[in-house]
Motif scaffolding. Structure first.
Motif, PDB file in Angstrom:
ATOM      1  N   PHE A 509       1.833  -3.448   1.186  1.00 26.60           N
ATOM      2  CA  PHE A 509       2.352  -2.756   2.360  1.00 26.60           C
ATOM      3  C   PHE A 509       1.365  -3.008   3.500  1.00 26.60           C
ATOM      4  N   LEU A 510       1.742  -3.899   4.409  1.00 34.13           N
ATOM      5  CA  LEU A 510       0.863  -4.296   5.510  1.00 34.13           C
ATOM      6  C   LEU A 510       1.091  -3.356   6.684  1.00 34.13           C
ATOM      7  N   ALA A 546      10.355   3.727  -3.134  1.00 37.05           N
ATOM      8  CA  ALA A 546      11.287   2.768  -3.733  1.00 37.05           C
ATOM      9  C   ALA A 546      10.599   1.726  -4.588  1.00 37.05           C
ATOM     10  N   SER A 547       9.293   1.582  -4.448  1.00 36.46           N
ATOM     11  CA  SER A 547       8.593   0.489  -5.127  1.00 36.46           C
ATOM     12  C   SER A 547       8.513   0.721  -6.631  1.00 36.46           C
ATOM     13  N   THR A 548       8.820  -0.332  -7.381  1.00 33.53           N
ATOM     14  CA  THR A 548       8.663  -0.311  -8.842  1.00 33.53           C
ATOM     15  C   THR A 548       7.547  -1.249  -9.299  1.00 33.53           C
ATOM     16  N   ALA A 549       6.791  -1.798  -8.332  1.00 37.74           N
ATOM     17  CA  ALA A 549       5.722  -2.732  -8.685  1.00 37.74           C
ATOM     18  C   ALA A 549       4.618  -1.998  -9.444  1.00 37.74           C
ATOM     19  N   PRO A 550       4.070  -2.594 -10.483  1.00 36.60           N
ATOM     20  CA  PRO A 550       2.968  -1.954 -11.207  1.00 36.60           C
ATOM     21  C   PRO A 550       1.758  -1.668 -10.316  1.00 36.60           C
ATOM     22  N   PHE A 551       1.496  -2.572  -9.344  1.00 36.19           N
ATOM     23  CA  PHE A 551       0.336  -2.414  -8.467  1.00 36.19           C
ATOM     24  C   PHE A 551       0.806  -2.430  -7.012  1.00 36.19           C
ATOM     25  N   LYS A 552       0.288  -1.467  -6.225  1.00 40.89           N
ATOM     26  CA  LYS A 552       0.738  -1.291  -4.844  1.00 40.89           C
ATOM     27  C   LYS A 552      -0.482  -1.256  -3.932  1.00 40.89           C
ATOM     28  N   ALA A 553      -0.609  -2.266  -3.081  1.00 41.18           N
ATOM     29  CA  ALA A 553      -1.732  -2.359  -2.151  1.00 41.18           C
ATOM     30  C   ALA A 553      -1.299  -1.830  -0.790  1.00 41.18           C
ATOM     31  N   ILE A 554      -2.007  -0.827  -0.293  1.00 42.77           N
ATOM     32  CA  ILE A 554      -1.746  -0.298   1.047  1.00 42.77           C
ATOM     33  C   ILE A 554      -2.833  -0.871   1.941  1.00 42.77           C
ATOM     34  N   ALA A 555      -2.444  -1.846   2.764  1.00 45.51           N
ATOM     35  CA  ALA A 555      -3.406  -2.686   3.487  1.00 45.51           C
ATOM     36  C   ALA A 555      -3.450  -2.334   4.962  1.00 45.51           C
ATOM     37  N   SER A 556      -4.648  -2.289   5.498  1.00 42.04           N
ATOM     38  CA  SER A 556      -4.886  -1.995   6.911  1.00 42.04           C
ATOM     39  C   SER A 556      -5.999  -2.892   7.398  1.00 42.04           C
ATOM     40  N   GLY A 557      -5.874  -3.427   8.602  1.00 38.27           N
ATOM     41  CA  GLY A 557      -6.957  -4.235   9.141  1.00 38.27           C
ATOM     42  C   GLY A 557      -8.231  -3.430   9.282  1.00 38.27           C
ATOM     43  N   MET A 558      -8.134  -2.208   9.819  1.00 37.17           N
ATOM     44  CA  MET A 558      -9.326  -1.370   9.982  1.00 37.17           C
ATOM     45  C   MET A 558      -9.591  -0.583   8.698  1.00 37.17           C
ATOM     46  N   ILE A 559     -10.864  -0.266   8.462  1.00 36.67           N
ATOM     47  CA  ILE A 559     -11.249   0.325   7.187  1.00 36.67           C
ATOM     48  C   ILE A 559     -10.806   1.779   7.094  1.00 36.67           C
ATOM     49  N   TRP A 560     -10.722   2.243   5.852  1.00 39.77           N
ATOM     50  CA  TRP A 560     -10.225   3.589   5.559  1.00 39.77           C
ATOM     51  C   TRP A 560     -11.326   4.644   5.613  1.00 39.77           C
ATOM     52  N   ASP A 561     -12.504   4.278   6.102  1.00 35.31           N
ATOM     53  CA  ASP A 561     -13.632   5.203   6.241  1.00 35.31           C
ATOM     54  C   ASP A 561     -14.191   5.105   7.652  1.00 35.31           C
ATOM     55  N   ASP A 562     -15.272   5.819   7.891  1.00 39.71           N
ATOM     56  CA  ASP A 562     -16.003   5.707   9.151  1.00 39.71           C
ATOM     57  C   ASP A 562     -16.783   4.390   9.139  1.00 39.71           C
ATOM     58  N   LYS A 563     -16.657   3.618  10.217  1.00 38.62           N
ATOM     59  CA  LYS A 563     -17.372   2.342  10.282  1.00 38.62           C
ATOM     60  C   LYS A 563     -18.889   2.528  10.283  1.00 38.62           C
ATOM     61  N   GLY A 564     -19.327   3.676  10.740  1.00 44.76           N
ATOM     62  CA  GLY A 564     -20.762   3.915  10.760  1.00 44.76           C
ATOM     63  C   GLY A 564     -21.426   3.504  12.051  1.00 44.76           C
ATOM     64  N   LEU A 595      -6.253   0.781  -1.897  1.00 40.59           N
ATOM     65  CA  LEU A 595      -6.377   0.513  -0.468  1.00 40.59           C
ATOM     66  C   LEU A 595      -7.055  -0.834  -0.240  1.00 40.59           C
ATOM     67  N   LEU A 596      -6.624  -1.519   0.821  1.00 46.95           N
ATOM     68  CA  LEU A 596      -7.233  -2.778   1.247  1.00 46.95           C
ATOM     69  C   LEU A 596      -7.597  -2.683   2.720  1.00 46.95           C
ATOM     70  N   SER A 597      -8.696  -3.344   3.114  1.00 48.98           N
ATOM     71  CA  SER A 597      -9.062  -3.393   4.532  1.00 48.98           C
ATOM     72  C   SER A 597     -10.052  -4.527   4.765  1.00 48.98           C
ATOM     73  N   GLY A 598     -10.443  -4.696   6.026  1.00 45.90           N
ATOM     74  CA  GLY A 598     -11.383  -5.754   6.407  1.00 45.90           C
ATOM     75  C   GLY A 598     -12.257  -5.293   7.556  1.00 45.90           C
TER      76      GLY A 598
END
Length: 689
Positions: A509-510, A546-564, A595-598
């Motif tokens: 999920f991009l 709706a997803s039946t996939a065994p693995f579900k990646a929730i992807a975001s360009g920005m990170i899911w935490d404080d950048k610091g 979760l995925l990020s960069g």
């Protein structure tokens, strides 16, 4: 880069830079077509004293050439200036008046030319407007970032060229060091004649002429006006100043001939075929594939292209598609009738034979069927190089069968449409990357530098342009939503670029955390600003349910935490929406999520414990290029592993041929070194034992 080693962009805007403008006193056309050519031509001038050359000179040079000169009255239409020539000095687009005037008076500039006037547009900065926006639809000129010190005469019979002295086959020689004679040279054009160029063959025009009605447009990268400092002292050698006077004297005669209707006819110079970009394999599922290319041939001559997909067993299918001029002369072929987990090759070629053109070729493998036992090996990365790099070769060599771009892929850093398109085009033309995207499905979202500039949110003024360039150069299954909220599969204007896809055991999920951010109240907390926006949140909830996939990646360009650091473009700024997403996953008991990020130029694996009913992991992967930031490898109680390593990608292997199914994430650099790895089973990610 200027000859003194200082890049002009480091000086753009501010300080003592000033625009020269005032009110012109006449409002009628100075000399109607056919009038007495002995009457001196009149010119309205807008100049800019930029901070890197600190020079002007356009008005003074025009006076020396015989013009009656008045300042351009930016409160009046072009047709009300009472002049024969409207001249925009070099780099006026770095100030506020030029962009505002050409935007507000584009129609009147066209009317001015149609009535017999001449518009001269000298060198401008491409990042503030690469395309000359006010030209009529039949004409076009787009500037690039290329600079030159050599000018070659091309149309030697033209009055603007024949008057100039030639030395060793060159004109406008002996200019001052540090003021390049051609800045931001034109890279592409439509229905204009090349009068001068920077390289042999005329493919890098320095002066273009376009006809419109009874008048002319002159678009140039020349800085022949930059001759005097603020005191009036020459900053060019005397011979160079005289060359400038000669050019503008020839311009005076030319303007008079245009006014009289006796100027030479304009025979447009065909633009040479551009190097093709692509093919790119975009969205591929079990039965369909989206294939993209920018062929580089003139779409007026080769408007229709045939995409043929084949199997090794001899089966084939073809689809004919148009080159879309609205999408920067690119094409998108949607091919159906395919079978799951099959390997295909394809070619893209013009329907009408083009001598010397080699068909574009590539290959891909369709997704395994949902529920089938399969192994999928997916590459992911962010913050990509815009120059050739072997990191892309390593991704292929590691056996990745697909790739996801997580943003800053590429670095655009401009809201100008032509600049954004050029950056995407140059990015996909890198030979190692081109080889990769022609051989595996590729999806992508954006982050700050391909959405806009560093750290920007949804208030970025140029986001419609950067979105247009993104959809021009990607082949996702969808691109956000239309104005009515419906999912948008066409490459047209819309909102956001979020999308999703499934490849065998993995669904990705991009998200688009940029377009909607700070544009309205949050769906999670109306007292605070949103990140995703309501429509994207509604889509995400429905898609996850709706997803039946065994693995579900929730992807975001920005990170899911404080950048610091002091920047606020991270999910810590929108923690209320992040928490609402995670609460939703827990409440709905949706298994297999991570979760995925960069973005942060360092890589991390974090485990937040049973936040969603089972251990929640975040995989951060950055950068694909060579610039790391150790300060953003921030301490976090959830941190399991990290590396501040350049040229890094993530290899994600989902395997449902074993029980329980497994997910293995490995961070790898371009030399093949394993930095660290996370291995989880479907049971550990919330699936029943």
């Amino acid at each position: 880069m200027s000859s003194d080693g200082i890049h002009r962009r480091s000086f753009l805007v501010g300080g003592a830079a000033a625009l020269t403008t005032a009110v012109a006193t006449t409002v009628a056309t100075a000399h109607p077509a056919g009038a007495d050519t002995a009457v001196p031509p009149r010119a309205a001038v807008l100049e800019y004293a930029d901070q890197w050359t600190k020079a002007t000179g356009l008005a003074e040079l025009l006076r020396r050439a015989g013009f009656t000169v008045v300042p351009l009255d930016t409160a009046r239409a072009a047709t009300a200036q009472g002049v024969d020539l409207i001249a925009f000095g070099s780099f006026t687009n770095n100030g506020s008046q030029y962009p505002a005037y050409v935007a507000a008076q584009a129609a009147s500039l066209r009317d001015f030319a149609a009535g017999g006037g001449v518009v001269l547009d000298l060198a401008q900065s491409d990042q503030y407007g690469a395309a000359v926006s006010y030209l009529p639809p039949a004409l076009g000129a787009v500037r690039t970032d290329a600079d030159y010190d050599t000018i070659l005469p091309v149309a030697t019979d033209h009055p603007l060229v024949s008057a100039l002295p030639v030395a060793s086959g060159k004109v406008l020689t002996g200019r001052a060091t540090g003021i390049r004679v051609s800045w931001e040279t034109v890279g592409s054009w439509t229905s204009m004649r090349v009068l001068m160029a920077c390289t042999t063959g005329g493919a890098t025009p320095a002066l273009l002429e376009g006809a419109h009605g009874a008048g002319r447009f002159l678009v140039t990268s020349l800085t022949v006006d930059k001759c005097f400092d603020s005191t009036g002292a020459a900053v060019q050698p005397a011979a160079a100043v005289q060359d400038s006077v000669t050019f503008f004297t020839a311009l005076a005669s030319y303007v008079a001939r245009v006014r009289a209707g006796t100027a030479p006819a304009v025979t447009p110079t065909p633009m040479p075929a551009q190097a093709p970009v692509g093919p790119l394999v975009g969205h591929v599922d079990t039965t369909t594939a989206r294939l993209w290319a920018r062929p580089g041939l003139d779409p007026a001559v080769y408007p229709t292209w045939r995409c043929t997909v084949r199997t090794a067993a001899g089966w084939s299918t073809s689809v004919d598609v148009p080159v879309s001029t609205a999408n920067d002369n690119t094409l998108l072929a949607d091919v159906g009738g395919l079978q799951p987990a099959n390997h295909y090759t394809f070619t893209i070629a013009p329907v009408v034979s083009a001598p010397g053109f080699t068909p574009l070729a590539g290959s891909f493998t369709t997704s395994p069927a949902a529920g089938a036992a399969a192994v999928v090996t997916m590459g992911l990365g962010s913050c990509a190089p815009s120059v050739p790099n072997t990191v892309w070769t390593r991704i292929v060599d590691e056996g990745c069968d697909s790739f996801v771009m997580l943003g800053d892929t590429p670095y655009v850093d401009s809201g100008d449409l032509a600049v954004a398109r050029g950056k995407h085009r140059a990015f996909l033309a890198q030979p190692e990357l081109a080889k990769m995207v022609a051989a595996m499905p590729t999806w992508g979202t954006w982050d700050d530098h391909d959405f806009g500039t560093n750290g920007v949110n949804g208030s970025f003024a140029g986001k419609a342009n950067t979105r247009a360039a993104f959809v021009d150069y990607r082949a996702n299954a969808s691109f956000g939503h239309a104005a009515d909220g419906t999912r948008l599969t066409a490459r047209t204007a819309g909102q956001g670029v979020y999308t999703s896809f499934r490849r065998g055991p993995v669904e990705v999920f991009l998200l688009d955390p940029r377009w909607f951010s700070a544009t309205g109240p949050s769906w999670a907390d109306p007292t605070r600003t949103t990140c995703l926006g309501q429509a994207q949140w509604d889509w995400l909830r429905a898609a996850l349910r709706a997803s039946t996939a065994p693995f579900k990646a929730i992807a975001s360009g920005m990170i899911w935490d404080d950048k610091g650091n002091a920047e606020t473009d991270d999910w810590a700024t929108y923690s209320y929406e992040k928490d609402a997403i995670l609460d939703f996953l827990a409440a709905e008991r949706i298994p297999g999520c991570f979760l995925l990020s960069g973005d942060i130029h360092s890589s991390q694996a974090l485990n937040y414990g049973p936040r969603i009913g089972y251990d929640l992991w975040q995989f951060v992967v950055s950068p694909l290029h060579g610039s790391t930031i150790s300060g953003l490898n921030a301490a976090n109680p959830a941190l399991v592993s990290s590396a501040v390593e350049p040229y890094t990608f993530l290899k994600l292997v989902a395997d449902t041929t074993v029980s329980p199914a497994t997910l293995t994430a490995t961070w790898i650099n371009r030399d093949g070194k394993r930095l660290f790895e996370v291995h989880r089973t479907a049971t550990e990610l919330g699936h029943p034992a």
